[in-house]
Scaffold this motif. Structure first.
Motif, PDB file in Angstrom:
ATOM      1  N   ALA A  77       0.865   3.960  -3.071  1.00  0.00           N
ATOM      2  CA  ALA A  77       0.616   5.383  -2.803  1.00  0.00           C
ATOM      3  C   ALA A  77       1.739   6.244  -3.379  1.00  0.00           C
ATOM      4  O   ALA A  77       1.490   7.313  -3.947  1.00  0.00           O
ATOM      5  CB  ALA A  77       0.479   5.617  -1.306  1.00  0.00           C
ATOM      6  N   ARG A  78       2.958   5.766  -3.265  1.00  0.00           N
ATOM      7  CA  ARG A  78       4.115   6.520  -3.764  1.00  0.00           C
ATOM      8  C   ARG A  78       4.061   6.711  -5.277  1.00  0.00           C
ATOM      9  O   ARG A  78       4.489   7.730  -5.812  1.00  0.00           O
ATOM     10  CB  ARG A  78       5.398   5.790  -3.351  1.00  0.00           C
ATOM     11  CG  ARG A  78       6.662   6.536  -3.614  1.00  0.00           C
ATOM     12  CD  ARG A  78       7.800   6.095  -2.727  1.00  0.00           C
ATOM     13  NE  ARG A  78       8.043   4.663  -2.685  1.00  0.00           N
ATOM     14  CZ  ARG A  78       7.868   3.906  -1.595  1.00  0.00           C
ATOM     15  NH1 ARG A  78       7.415   4.436  -0.486  1.00  0.00           N
ATOM     16  NH2 ARG A  78       8.135   2.617  -1.632  1.00  0.00           N
ATOM     17  N   ASP A 131     -10.149   0.632   5.053  1.00  0.00           N
ATOM     18  CA  ASP A 131      -8.772   0.459   4.603  1.00  0.00           C
ATOM     19  C   ASP A 131      -8.531  -1.020   4.293  1.00  0.00           C
ATOM     20  O   ASP A 131      -8.333  -1.833   5.204  1.00  0.00           O
ATOM     21  CB  ASP A 131      -7.830   0.954   5.707  1.00  0.00           C
ATOM     22  CG  ASP A 131      -6.374   0.923   5.314  1.00  0.00           C
ATOM     23  OD1 ASP A 131      -5.986   0.140   4.437  1.00  0.00           O
ATOM     24  OD2 ASP A 131      -5.595   1.699   5.916  1.00  0.00           O
ATOM     25  N   GLU A 180       0.824  -1.210   0.000  1.00  0.00           N
ATOM     26  CA  GLU A 180       0.000   0.000   0.000  1.00  0.00           C
ATOM     27  C   GLU A 180       0.858   1.260   0.000  1.00  0.00           C
ATOM     28  O   GLU A 180       0.531   2.255  -0.660  1.00  0.00           O
ATOM     29  CB  GLU A 180      -0.941  -0.019   1.199  1.00  0.00           C
ATOM     30  CG  GLU A 180      -2.055  -1.062   1.107  1.00  0.00           C
ATOM     31  CD  GLU A 180      -1.592  -2.495   1.307  1.00  0.00           C
ATOM     32  OE1 GLU A 180      -2.307  -3.421   0.875  1.00  0.00           O
ATOM     33  OE2 GLU A 180      -0.512  -2.716   1.912  1.00  0.00           O
ATOM     34  N   GLN A 181       1.978   1.213   0.702  1.00  0.00           N
ATOM     35  CA  GLN A 181       2.897   2.353   0.705  1.00  0.00           C
ATOM     36  C   GLN A 181       3.515   2.569  -0.674  1.00  0.00           C
ATOM     37  O   GLN A 181       3.640   3.703  -1.143  1.00  0.00           O
ATOM     38  CB  GLN A 181       3.990   2.133   1.755  1.00  0.00           C
ATOM     39  CG  GLN A 181       3.476   2.080   3.184  1.00  0.00           C
ATOM     40  CD  GLN A 181       4.509   1.508   4.150  1.00  0.00           C
ATOM     41  OE1 GLN A 181       5.710   1.622   3.928  1.00  0.00           O
ATOM     42  NE2 GLN A 181       4.039   0.885   5.217  1.00  0.00           N
TER      43      GLN A 181
END
Length: 199
Positions: free
Chosen positions: A27-28, A106, A23-24
């Protein structure tokens, strides 16, 4: 916009060890994710793999060592012999499918919550109360545990068929819309580099 199809099992130790890194990364890079929980034991049978309990003792021993090494590396708590493994992963998978359709909470936290329940909390993710608590903790209505069971079952089966078709054979498995495949939580850095155009 890049897209990732994420194939995983809610009882997979290596899916647990992936945490929410996917997920990180997404998002990036502004990437979207479709969560595709599946029956990992059935996937092994369809793609030449063997369920952990049926593997040669040397493979079982190495797997246990690797799980603990990876957990220490990521500073994550882990019980290598959880009280409820294996368990029926279908109910928790149906909950993720329903939650994805609902879209209120989420999903990354939900998927990780189920695997954490198995590998760090000794909870049985086949139990309704555990499923409801994981849904609630991730910002979803716990009542989703009761809805869309038929759709969940159909999607769960379809995820397996699709996984076999596109070349998935383990979990976690990440399929980028470029056609590149990445197997295992230890390949997330490669996925990150790929989305950045470096790999």
């Amino acid at each position: 916009m890049a897209h990732i199809d994420y194939y995983f099992s809610t009882m997979s130790p290596f899916t647990y060890l992936a945490g929410t890194t996917l997920e990180q990364i997404a998002a990036r890079h502004g990437a979207t994710i479709t969560y595709k929980p599946l029956d990992i034991v059935a996937l092994f049978a369809r793609t030449g793999g063997v369920a952990p309990a049926d593997r040669h003792p040397s493979r079982q021993s190495y797997r246990a060592q690797e799980m603990q090494r990876q957990a220490r590396k990521r500073e994550m708590p882990m019980n290598p012999k959880p009280a409820h493994f294996p368990t029926n992963s279908a109910p928790s998978s149906y909950a993720i499918i329903a939650a994805q359709s609902d879209g209120a909470g989420d999903l990354g936290a939900l998927a990780h919550g189920f695997t954490r329940a198995v590998w760090a909390e000794d909870r049985d993710i086949a139990q309704d109360d555990v499923i409801r608590e994981c849904l609630d903790a991730a910002g979803f209505d716990p009542a989703l545990a009761d809805s869309g069971l038929l759709t969940g079952a159909e999607t769960y089966a379809a995820n397996l068929e699709e996984a076999v078709k596109v070349g998935v054979f383990g979990a976690p498995f990440y399929v980028a819309d470029s056609g590149q495949l990445f197997w295992g939580q230890d390949r997330l850095d490669d996925l990150d580099a790929h989305l950045a155009g470096k790999l």
